[in-house]
Design a protein around this motif. Structure first.
Motif, mmCIF file in Angstrom:
data_model
loop_
_atom_site.group_PDB
_atom_site.id
_atom_site.type_symbol
_atom_site.label_atom_id
_atom_site.label_comp_id
_atom_site.label_asym_id
_atom_site.label_seq_id
_atom_site.Cartn_x
_atom_site.Cartn_y
_atom_site.Cartn_z
ATOM 1 N N ILE A 290 0.855 -1.204 0.000
ATOM 2 C CA ILE A 290 0.000 0.000 0.000
ATOM 3 C C ILE A 290 0.885 1.245 0.000
ATOM 4 O O ILE A 290 0.646 2.205 -0.728
ATOM 5 N N ARG A 291 1.948 1.185 0.796
ATOM 6 C CA ARG A 291 2.858 2.336 0.830
ATOM 7 C C ARG A 291 3.472 2.575 -0.558
ATOM 8 O O ARG A 291 3.469 3.705 -1.064
ATOM 9 N N LEU A 292 3.959 1.519 -1.172
ATOM 10 C CA LEU A 292 4.608 1.651 -2.487
ATOM 11 C C LEU A 292 3.631 2.198 -3.527
ATOM 12 O O LEU A 292 3.963 3.073 -4.329
ATOM 13 N N LEU A 293 2.398 1.698 -3.476
ATOM 14 C CA LEU A 293 1.396 2.148 -4.453
ATOM 15 C C LEU A 293 1.055 3.623 -4.238
ATOM 16 O O LEU A 293 0.917 4.387 -5.194
ATOM 17 N N LEU A 294 0.921 4.005 -2.969
ATOM 18 C CA LEU A 294 0.581 5.415 -2.709
ATOM 19 C C LEU A 294 1.754 6.339 -3.040
ATOM 20 O O LEU A 294 1.559 7.495 -3.388
ATOM 21 N N GLU A 295 2.963 5.805 -2.913
ATOM 22 C CA GLU A 295 4.127 6.626 -3.289
ATOM 23 C C GLU A 295 4.225 6.780 -4.809
ATOM 24 O O GLU A 295 4.913 7.652 -5.297
ATOM 25 N N HIS A 296 3.590 5.867 -5.531
ATOM 26 C CA HIS A 296 3.549 5.968 -7.001
ATOM 27 C C HIS A 296 2.108 6.283 -7.380
ATOM 28 O O HIS A 296 1.357 5.408 -7.816
ATOM 29 N N ARG A 297 1.750 7.536 -7.187
ATOM 30 C CA ARG A 297 0.339 7.931 -7.276
ATOM 31 C C ARG A 297 -0.309 7.536 -8.604
ATOM 32 O O ARG A 297 -1.461 7.115 -8.649
ATOM 33 N N SER A 298 0.443 7.661 -9.693
ATOM 34 C CA SER A 298 -0.193 7.363 -10.984
ATOM 35 C C SER A 298 -0.551 5.873 -11.058
ATOM 36 O O SER A 298 -1.564 5.489 -11.653
ATOM 37 N N VAL A 299 0.276 5.037 -10.419
ATOM 38 C CA VAL A 299 -0.035 3.599 -10.437
ATOM 39 C C VAL A 299 -1.265 3.342 -9.557
ATOM 40 O O VAL A 299 -2.170 2.583 -9.922
ATOM 41 N N TRP A 300 -1.282 4.008 -8.409
ATOM 42 C CA TRP A 300 -2.463 3.868 -7.522
ATOM 43 C C TRP A 300 -3.733 4.263 -8.300
ATOM 44 O O TRP A 300 -4.738 3.548 -8.287
ATOM 45 N N ASP A 301 -3.663 5.405 -8.982
ATOM 46 C CA ASP A 301 -4.843 5.858 -9.733
ATOM 47 C C ASP A 301 -5.228 4.845 -10.809
ATOM 48 O O ASP A 301 -6.408 4.593 -11.049
ATOM 49 N N GLU A 302 -4.216 4.252 -11.434
ATOM 50 C CA GLU A 302 -4.508 3.262 -12.480
ATOM 51 C C GLU A 302 -5.238 2.051 -11.919
ATOM 52 O O GLU A 302 -6.191 1.556 -12.527
ATOM 53 N N ILE A 303 -4.764 1.552 -10.767
ATOM 54 C CA ILE A 303 -5.430 0.352 -10.244
ATOM 55 C C ILE A 303 -6.806 0.692 -9.675
ATOM 56 O O ILE A 303 -7.694 -0.154 -9.632
ATOM 57 N N CYS A 304 -6.994 1.953 -9.239
ATOM 58 C CA CYS A 304 -8.340 2.367 -8.794
ATOM 59 C C CYS A 304 -9.290 2.295 -9.997
ATOM 60 O O CYS A 304 -10.447 1.884 -9.874
ATOM 61 N N GLU A 305 -8.764 2.694 -11.131
ATOM 62 C CA GLU A 305 -9.620 2.748 -12.321
ATOM 63 C C GLU A 305 -9.811 1.364 -12.936
ATOM 64 O O GLU A 305 -10.861 1.048 -13.471
ATOM 65 N N ASP A 306 -8.764 0.527 -12.867
ATOM 66 C CA ASP A 306 -8.833 -0.787 -13.516
ATOM 67 C C ASP A 306 -8.406 -1.876 -12.531
ATOM 68 O O ASP A 306 -7.235 -2.248 -12.440
ATOM 69 N N PRO A 307 -9.376 -2.423 -11.772
ATOM 70 C CA PRO A 307 -9.027 -3.396 -10.721
ATOM 71 C C PRO A 307 -8.388 -4.677 -11.253
ATOM 72 O O PRO A 307 -7.782 -5.411 -10.482
ATOM 73 N N SER A 308 -8.491 -4.949 -12.566
ATOM 74 C CA SER A 308 -7.850 -6.184 -13.046
ATOM 75 C C SER A 308 -6.322 -6.070 -12.938
ATOM 76 O O SER A 308 -5.615 -7.064 -13.048
ATOM 77 N N LEU A 309 -5.848 -4.844 -12.706
ATOM 78 C CA LEU A 309 -4.392 -4.671 -12.548
ATOM 79 C C LEU A 309 -3.921 -4.958 -11.120
ATOM 80 O O LEU A 309 -2.727 -4.955 -10.849
ATOM 81 N N ILE A 310 -4.878 -5.188 -10.211
ATOM 82 C CA ILE A 310 -4.472 -5.342 -8.806
ATOM 83 C C ILE A 310 -3.591 -6.579 -8.609
ATOM 84 O O ILE A 310 -2.561 -6.519 -7.942
ATOM 85 N N SER A 311 -3.988 -7.691 -9.215
ATOM 86 C CA SER A 311 -3.193 -8.912 -9.015
ATOM 87 C C SER A 311 -1.758 -8.745 -9.543
ATOM 88 O O SER A 311 -0.792 -9.012 -8.814
ATOM 89 N N PRO A 312 -1.553 -8.261 -10.789
ATOM 90 C CA PRO A 312 -0.158 -8.034 -11.207
ATOM 91 C C PRO A 312 0.553 -6.979 -10.369
ATOM 92 O O PRO A 312 1.754 -7.102 -10.098
ATOM 93 N N ALA A 313 -0.191 -5.958 -9.919
ATOM 94 C CA ALA A 313 0.462 -4.912 -9.111
ATOM 95 C C ALA A 313 0.970 -5.507 -7.801
ATOM 96 O O ALA A 313 2.064 -5.185 -7.338
ATOM 97 N N ILE A 314 0.184 -6.393 -7.204
ATOM 98 C CA ILE A 314 0.599 -7.002 -5.938
ATOM 99 C C ILE A 314 1.867 -7.835 -6.138
ATOM 100 O O ILE A 314 2.799 -7.799 -5.336
ATOM 101 N N GLU A 315 1.915 -8.555 -7.236
ATOM 102 C CA GLU A 315 3.106 -9.383 -7.467
ATOM 103 C C GLU A 315 4.348 -8.499 -7.632
ATOM 104 O O GLU A 315 5.422 -8.823 -7.138
ATOM 105 N N GLU A 316 4.163 -7.373 -8.317
ATOM 106 C CA GLU A 316 5.308 -6.464 -8.488
ATOM 107 C C GLU A 316 5.695 -5.832 -7.140
ATOM 108 O O GLU A 316 6.871 -5.597 -6.868
#
Ligand code: HEM
Ligand code: FES
Length: 787
Positions: A290-316
């Motif tokens: 959560i910290r990493l995602l919030l520090e990369h705001r554009s990525v956070w915004d992307e996963i808010c908009e497209d939840p199918s990215l959550i699983s790959p984002a978590i792995e990264e």
């Protein structure tokens, strides 16, 4: 736990230097930086890979006199250690990093403390016998039943603070939920005092992985002793209701069938160890993510908009900022790692976080890229026979926590803060995670349905098909010479940089909502990280993919793209000569190879066949760049490429790369075989697969043995190897699932493979050492996979 004999930490270089130094001898693994290495610091907890960057780059194995451990920092050597539990025993995984003092030992004894072997620190063959007996409740099929419980816990936790406008997410969510899930999964009533359990968990971590002052050790010993007693009491309670729920009761029931494997000592030790293991790493993993995602705001915004990215984002997140700093093994014989001789009985510290940042394995490793195509190779769950059994529960919890936050609190912000860590060798994550938001902007105040909608949970490693990049067509130019070919220049929709690619790489373009996606080789400037280029030929015989692109991929249009991925690598193995052959639009990957060959000063010739000069896309640019190295073969001028003459003389210093229509590739393959070229000289790119598809009526069932995981699995006639692997928690990534993209490749150690993909060349097939698990099968007998 009874500890293997522990020599006191060697204070001098433990490597014999009694010979004259050899030119290729490894650097002394004991130098100033090795001496200074101190993992019990905030700097290490915050970013272990950074602290050992020097080692990863220059001296991948060093001896830490402070710890008495040999420290490994590169991906390949760490994975090789995980792969071999016989040479590298896990027996010290839970051992106190510092020998306990007499006083602490006496205290522990007074509580009857006797933590011994569980799973994670058990040697073979006992470990696999135990793991096989106890693993069923961890398979995706069984885990599904826990999903409603995880959802409920996460919703209730968020309900508790959503109107407050601020929260410490570590306390209120990422510690609390995994702890309750762990208790539920294990079958323990959740009437425990969470604060007390948190204290127990920290004491256990400090005891096993930390460094404490003498006073702290006394306190830790008392707390660990109480934790041991509590674990025993919980176990005894469970023994009275063995038919009840949870993995620990399942283990108690299994003890009846396998008393010599599931012993009393195991059950008590596991009860204590798993209460921590099942939640602490998940708590930290979620907090780090959560910290990493919030520090990369554009990525956070992307996963808010497209939840199918959550699983790959978590792995990264698990790769980039995972919750495991390092893990431990002990050598059972003399070994040489990265050129450094290490004696039997040595303790090894595997800096997993550093392996996950090794540029040899992960390109641009410090970049946070949620579409990283090989992210599944991350080592935060370990690897091999001991690989984390709970990885898919952890992934489920993280997906639900992050999914709910992105939906219900997309506007939350990280509060600037200092992060507190418990200094230790293994688990890394902050003890606080303060965020704030304006509750007046909570989406559910406008639309109460937001609370009830839920993103599906994907149990397993992320699907490559979910790793979609949003691009924009910068320009779409139909070639003046050939209107059937459109050249697309693509940029990231948000203007950010794109990942670097290598010659031969392709991307998958999704064709709107037609359900079709098509693969195209990248062909632009290899050094341009802001723009990609592909050329798409309108194929009248296609199912509509290229027609869709010609129609809709116009300047300014959004495009959903996956990749890049490369299964047509340009070998840089020392063979200096290259014969590059392209037919028609097959020029695209080949021209990228020519570009690279020119830049690296290789001896190359580019043979390009086309119907006519006007149909030869890019001919002018290629001529300008490659001059006489480009040979055009134009059918209308009667200048067809004579493969027999071109390839008459096989040469050991030459690679041949080709892409083009099937008849060109067939002719080439014949010419190469007839002239007697080495089997691995020819490399070919395909974009269609004509091999037979799975037909249950005609398939035979077979077995696959997983050599590293120590399992044998049955593949029925109606299932693919890939499906069976996924059902048994084995992470193999997939995308096309029709033998085209190469994503699902697995290494094969033994067996007669019936290849049904179009990725491998005949030479690669003949080697029989890899296969595409989504389509290929055993021709006869069983297959032994290197998994
Ligand atoms: C083993 C990491 C969550 C249960 C391990 C190992 C690591 C690890 C590094 C040792 C691997 C090796 O030695 O090769 C993680 C991480 C987690 C997580 C990063 C969260 C993100 C969980 C959960 C559970 C669990 C939720 C249980 C509910 C286990 C067990 C083992 C293990 C039973 C021992 C497996 C064996 O030795 O056969 N985990 N873990 N873990 N983990 Fe996890
Ligand atoms: Fe594409 Fe198997 S998933 S080849």
């Amino acid at each position: 736990m009874p500890e293997p004999s522990r020599p006191s930490a060697t204070r001098a270089c433990p490597v014999a230097h009694d010979h004259e130094p050899q030119a290729d001898a490894p650097a002394c693994p004991f130098d100033e930086r090795a001496t200074a290495f101190d993992p019990y610091t905030d700097a290490y907890m915050a970013n272990p890979s950074e602290l050992v960057r020097w080692s990863r780059e220059e001296q991948p194995v060093f001896y830490s006199p402070r710890l008495g451990y040999w420290v490994l920092t590169r991906y390949e050597s760490i994975k090789a250690v995980f792969r071999d539990p016989h040479t590298y025993s896990p027996s010290i995984a839970l051992e106190s990093t510092e020998p306990p003092t007499e006083e602490a030992l006496a205290i522990l004894k007074s509580y009857g403390y006797a933590l011994n072997r569980t799973l994670v620190n058990e040697d073979e063959p006992m470990h696999m016998a135990r793991r096989r007996a106890l693993m069923a409740p961890f398979t995706p099929e069984h885990l599904r039943q826990h999903e409603p419980m995880v959802r409920r816990l996460v919703s209730e936790a968020i309900d508790g603070f959503i109107d407050a406008g601020e929260a410490d997410l570590f306390r209120r969510l990422t510690w609390h939920v995994p702890f309750s899930v762990a208790l539920h999964f294990l079958g323990i009533d959740d009437d425990e005092d969470h604060e007390k359990m948190h204290e127990f968990a920290i004491a256990h971590t400090k005891n096993a992985f930390g460094r404490a002052t003498p006073e702290e050790r006394i306190e830790v010993a008392h707390t660990v002793g109480k934790f041991w007693q509590l674990s025993g009491e919980i176990l005894e309670k469970m023994r009275r209701t063995p038919e009840g729920p949870g993995w620990m009761r399942y283990s108690i029931r299994q003890q009846k069938h396998h008393p010599e494997v599931v012993t009393d000592s195991y059950l008590h030790s596991m009860m204590m160890a798993i209460i921590v293991a099942a939640h602490e790493s998940t708590s930290f993993a979620a907090a780090n993510a959560i910290r990493l995602l919030l520090e990369h705001r554009s990525v956070w915004d992307e996963i808010c908009e497209d939840p199918s990215l959550i699983s790959p984002a978590i792995e990264e997140c698990l790769r980039h900022d995972g919750p495991i700093a390092s893990w431990r093994r002990r050598t059972t014989r003399d070994v040489v790692i990265e050129g450094v001789p290490i004696p039997a009985g040595a303790r090894l510290l595997l800096v997993v976080h550093s392996a996950n940042h090794d540029a040899r394995q992960f390109s641009d490793p410090d970049l946070f890229d949620i579409r990283r195509s090989n992210v599944i190779d991350q080592l935060s769950f370990g690897f091999g026979v001991h690989q984390c059994l709970g990885k898919n529960i952890a992934r489920m919890e993280m997906q639900i926590m992050i999914g709910e936050l992105t939906r219900r609190l997309p506007h939350m912000q990280l509060v600037p803060q200092e992060f507190d860590y418990v200094h230790n060798l293994a688990f890394r994550g902050p003890q606080n995670l303060h965020v704030r938001w304006n509750p007046a902007h909570n989406p559910e105040r406008r639309d109460p349905d937001v609370r009830h909608w839920a993103q599906a949970v994907h149990l397993g490693g992320p699907m490559a098909s979910a790793m979609v990049r949003k691009l924009r067509v910068l320009a779409a130019d139909t070639l003046a010479t050939d209107p059937d070919i459109v050249r697309l220049r693509l940029v990231a929709a948000d203007g950010s940089a794109l990942p670097r690619w290598t010659p031969g790489a392709h991307i998958d373009i999704e064709c709107g909502d037609t359900g079709l996606s098509r693969q195209y080789s990248l062909c632009g400037d290899l050094d341009n990280v802001h723009e990609w280029e592909v050329a798409v030929q309108h194929d009248a015989a296609s199912r509509g993919g290229s027609a869709w692109i010609h129609r809709y991929a116009t300047a300014g249009a959004p495009l959903r793209v996956r990749g890049p991925r490369n299964h047509f690598h340009l070998d840089e193995d020392g063979r200096q000569r290259l014969i590059l052959i392209a037919g028609g639009i097959g020029i695209t990957p080949v021209m990228a190879m020519a570009q690279r060959a020119r830049a690296t000063g290789r001896d190359y010739v580019l043979h390009y066949s086309a119907a006519s000069r006007t149909r030869a896309a890019y001919a002018d640019a290629l001529q300008a760049l490659h001059g006489e190295r480009l040979q055009l073969h134009l059918s209308d001028a009667g200048r067809r490429c004579d493969f027999a003459a071109l390839l008459a003389q096989p040469r050991a210093d030459t690679h041949i790369y080709a892409c083009g229509p099937q008849r060109l590739l067939d002719a080439l393959q014949q010419a190469v075989a007839r002239a007697g070229w080495p089997a691995d000289a020819l490399h070919v790119e395909h974009f269609e697969n004509n091999a037979p598809k799975l037909d249950p009526a005609h398939e035979r069932a077979f077995e696959v043995e997983l050599r590293t995981a120590g399992l044998t699995l049955h593949v029925p006639a109606d299932r693919t190897v890939l499906e069976v692997l996924h059902a048994h928690n084995v992470d193999v990534q997939s995308d096309c699932e029709e033998g085209l993209c190469g994503t699902c490749e697995v290494a094969v150690a033994e067996g007669d493979i019936e290849h049904r993909d179009s990725v491998l060349s005949p030479a690669e097939r003949a080697k029989g050492d890899r296969m595409m698990s989504c389509c290929s099968r055993a021709r006869t007998g069983r297959l032994v996979l290197d998994l």
